[in-house]
Design a protein around this motif. Structure first.
Motif, PDB file in Angstrom:
ATOM      1  N   MET A  82     -72.980 -27.214 -37.750  1.00  0.00           N
ATOM      2  CA  MET A  82     -73.801 -26.542 -38.747  1.00  0.00           C
ATOM      3  C   MET A  82     -73.968 -27.460 -39.955  1.00  0.00           C
ATOM      4  N   ASN A  83     -75.179 -27.834 -40.227  1.00  0.00           N
ATOM      5  CA  ASN A  83     -75.504 -28.698 -41.362  1.00  0.00           C
ATOM      6  C   ASN A  83     -76.390 -27.945 -42.349  1.00  0.00           C
ATOM      7  N   SER A  84     -76.458 -28.477 -43.543  1.00  0.00           N
ATOM      8  CA  SER A  84     -77.299 -27.888 -44.593  1.00  0.00           C
ATOM      9  C   SER A  84     -77.045 -26.396 -44.723  1.00  0.00           C
ATOM     10  N   LEU A  85     -75.796 -26.047 -44.782  1.00  0.00           N
ATOM     11  CA  LEU A  85     -75.429 -24.631 -44.846  1.00  0.00           C
ATOM     12  C   LEU A  85     -75.930 -23.989 -46.138  1.00  0.00           C
ATOM     13  N   GLN A  86     -76.315 -22.727 -46.017  1.00  0.00           N
ATOM     14  CA  GLN A  86     -76.829 -21.948 -47.126  1.00  0.00           C
ATOM     15  C   GLN A  86     -76.027 -20.662 -47.269  1.00  0.00           C
ATOM     16  N   PRO A  87     -76.013 -20.063 -48.463  1.00  0.00           N
ATOM     17  CA  PRO A  87     -75.252 -18.825 -48.646  1.00  0.00           C
ATOM     18  C   PRO A  87     -75.606 -17.751 -47.615  1.00  0.00           C
ATOM     19  N   GLU A  88     -76.830 -17.710 -47.162  1.00  0.00           N
ATOM     20  CA  GLU A  88     -77.209 -16.695 -46.171  1.00  0.00           C
ATOM     21  C   GLU A  88     -76.624 -16.959 -44.796  1.00  0.00           C
ATOM     22  N   ASP A  89     -75.974 -18.104 -44.611  1.00  0.00           N
ATOM     23  CA  ASP A  89     -75.269 -18.375 -43.358  1.00  0.00           C
ATOM     24  C   ASP A  89     -73.864 -17.765 -43.350  1.00  0.00           C
ATOM     25  N   THR A  90     -73.451 -17.207 -44.462  1.00  0.00           N
ATOM     26  CA  THR A  90     -72.132 -16.588 -44.551  1.00  0.00           C
ATOM     27  C   THR A  90     -72.021 -15.431 -43.569  1.00  0.00           C
ATOM     28  N   ALA A  91     -71.011 -15.507 -42.699  1.00  0.00           N
ATOM     29  CA  ALA A  91     -70.836 -14.500 -41.652  1.00  0.00           C
ATOM     30  C   ALA A  91     -69.579 -14.821 -40.853  1.00  0.00           C
ATOM     31  N   VAL A  92     -69.208 -13.885 -39.991  1.00  0.00           N
ATOM     32  CA  VAL A  92     -68.202 -14.167 -38.968  1.00  0.00           C
ATOM     33  C   VAL A  92     -68.954 -14.672 -37.737  1.00  0.00           C
ATOM     34  N   TYR A  93     -68.551 -15.822 -37.258  1.00  0.00           N
ATOM     35  CA  TYR A  93     -69.209 -16.450 -36.117  1.00  0.00           C
ATOM     36  C   TYR A  93     -68.339 -16.259 -34.873  1.00  0.00           C
ATOM     37  N   CYS A  94     -68.975 -15.804 -33.804  1.00  0.00           N
ATOM     38  CA  CYS A  94     -68.291 -15.572 -32.539  1.00  0.00           C
ATOM     39  C   CYS A  94     -69.065 -16.254 -31.416  1.00  0.00           C
ATOM     40  N   CYS A  95     -68.356 -16.615 -30.390  1.00  0.00           N
ATOM     41  CA  CYS A  95     -69.007 -17.159 -29.203  1.00  0.00           C
ATOM     42  C   CYS A  95     -68.846 -16.177 -28.058  1.00  0.00           C
ATOM     43  N   ASN A  96     -69.743 -16.270 -27.097  1.00  0.00           N
ATOM     44  CA  ASN A  96     -69.647 -15.407 -25.930  1.00  0.00           C
ATOM     45  C   ASN A  96     -70.695 -15.835 -24.914  1.00  0.00           C
ATOM     46  N   ARG A  97     -70.598 -15.275 -23.754  1.00  0.00           N
ATOM     47  CA  ARG A  97     -71.618 -15.483 -22.762  1.00  0.00           C
ATOM     48  C   ARG A  97     -72.849 -14.661 -23.149  1.00  0.00           C
ATOM     49  N   ILE A  98     -73.964 -14.936 -22.461  1.00  0.00           N
ATOM     50  CA  ILE A  98     -75.193 -14.185 -22.691  1.00  0.00           C
ATOM     51  C   ILE A  98     -75.643 -13.604 -21.357  1.00  0.00           C
ATOM     52  N   PRO A  99     -75.795 -12.283 -21.252  1.00  0.00           N
ATOM     53  CA  PRO A  99     -75.453 -11.287 -22.260  1.00  0.00           C
ATOM     54  C   PRO A  99     -73.936 -11.168 -22.420  1.00  0.00           C
ATOM     55  N   PRO A 100     -73.489 -10.615 -23.524  1.00  0.00           N
ATOM     56  CA  PRO A 100     -72.053 -10.571 -23.831  1.00  0.00           C
ATOM     57  C   PRO A 100     -71.316  -9.455 -23.095  1.00  0.00           C
ATOM     58  N   ILE A 101     -71.336  -9.493 -21.790  1.00  0.00           N
ATOM     59  CA  ILE A 101     -70.695  -8.455 -21.000  1.00  0.00           C
ATOM     60  C   ILE A 101     -69.206  -8.735 -20.850  1.00  0.00           C
ATOM     61  N   THR A 102     -68.483  -7.692 -20.516  1.00  0.00           N
ATOM     62  CA  THR A 102     -67.061  -7.804 -20.182  1.00  0.00           C
ATOM     63  C   THR A 102     -66.911  -7.542 -18.693  1.00  0.00           C
ATOM     64  N   PRO A 104     -64.066  -8.071 -15.067  1.00  0.00           N
ATOM     65  CA  PRO A 104     -62.632  -8.208 -14.745  1.00  0.00           C
ATOM     66  C   PRO A 104     -62.088  -9.610 -15.002  1.00  0.00           C
ATOM     67  N   THR A 105     -62.971 -10.618 -15.038  1.00  0.00           N
ATOM     68  CA  THR A 105     -62.512 -11.991 -15.260  1.00  0.00           C
ATOM     69  C   THR A 105     -62.931 -12.549 -16.615  1.00  0.00           C
ATOM     70  N   TRP A 106     -63.613 -11.778 -17.428  1.00  0.00           N
ATOM     71  CA  TRP A 106     -64.114 -12.242 -18.719  1.00  0.00           C
ATOM     72  C   TRP A 106     -63.819 -11.186 -19.765  1.00  0.00           C
ATOM     73  N   ALA A 107     -62.958 -11.552 -20.725  1.00  0.00           N
ATOM     74  CA  ALA A 107     -62.484 -10.570 -21.698  1.00  0.00           C
ATOM     75  C   ALA A 107     -63.519 -10.229 -22.759  1.00  0.00           C
ATOM     76  N   GLY A 108     -64.443 -11.140 -23.042  1.00  0.00           N
ATOM     77  CA  GLY A 108     -65.463 -10.839 -24.045  1.00  0.00           C
ATOM     78  C   GLY A 108     -65.117 -11.410 -25.409  1.00  0.00           C
ATOM     79  N   TRP A 109     -65.447 -10.668 -26.439  1.00  0.00           N
ATOM     80  CA  TRP A 109     -65.358 -11.149 -27.816  1.00  0.00           C
ATOM     81  C   TRP A 109     -63.949 -11.565 -28.225  1.00  0.00           C
ATOM     82  N   GLY A 110     -63.905 -12.717 -28.926  1.00  0.00           N
ATOM     83  CA  GLY A 110     -62.687 -13.142 -29.571  1.00  0.00           C
ATOM     84  C   GLY A 110     -62.649 -12.626 -31.007  1.00  0.00           C
ATOM     85  N   GLN A 111     -61.777 -13.212 -31.810  1.00  0.00           N
ATOM     86  CA  GLN A 111     -61.624 -12.767 -33.196  1.00  0.00           C
ATOM     87  C   GLN A 111     -62.735 -13.286 -34.095  1.00  0.00           C
ATOM     88  N   GLY A 112     -63.358 -14.368 -33.687  1.00  0.00           N
ATOM     89  CA  GLY A 112     -64.377 -14.968 -34.528  1.00  0.00           C
ATOM     90  C   GLY A 112     -63.761 -15.869 -35.587  1.00  0.00           C
TER      91      GLY A 112
END
Length: 119
Positions: A82-102, A104-112
């Motif tokens: 992430m470059n040239s960050l701006q105040p509007e980029d303030t957030a909790v960032y999380c990664c996941n698959r798309i779509p973010p399904i859960t 039996p082998t994929w737990a889903g969302w982490g803490q961010g």
């Protein structure tokens, strides 16, 4: 289940840069599409960047030209530069698959990881 752990967030001044990492506890090579999402206070979670297994990338208009997503299947890790960050980029960032399904082998969302950009 594969679990996700995000890291690399922090407090940065406007115009600064951060590199986020998303470490998976298992293989991501079989996941066709993965992405970085963010959720600002009081707002819904939005997808800001996505990457396919063929390394085809796509970005939300708000971050296009500033953020770069990548993945290293050998390390089971995904990144967001992430470059040239701006105040509007303030957030909790999380990664996941798309779509973010859960599954039996994929737990889903982490803490961010919290990204705070000061003006």
């Amino acid at each position: 289940q594969v679990q996700l752990v995000e890291s690399g967030g922090g407090l940065v001044q406007a115009g600064g840069s951060l590199r986020l990492s998303c470490a998976a506890s298992g293989s991501i090579s079989g996941i066709p599409d993965m992405g970085w999402y963010r959720q600002a206070p009081g707002k819904q979670r939005d997808l800001v960047a996505r990457i396919s297994s063929l390394r085809i990338t796509n970005y939300a208009d708000s971050v296009k030209g500033r953020f770069t997503i990548s993945r290293d299947n050998a390390k089971n890790t995904m990144y967001l530069q992430m470059n040239s960050l701006q105040p509007e980029d303030t957030a909790v960032y999380c990664c996941n698959r798309i779509p973010p399904i859960t599954t039996p082998t994929w737990a889903g969302w982490g803490q961010g990881t919290q990204v705070t950009v000061s003006s």
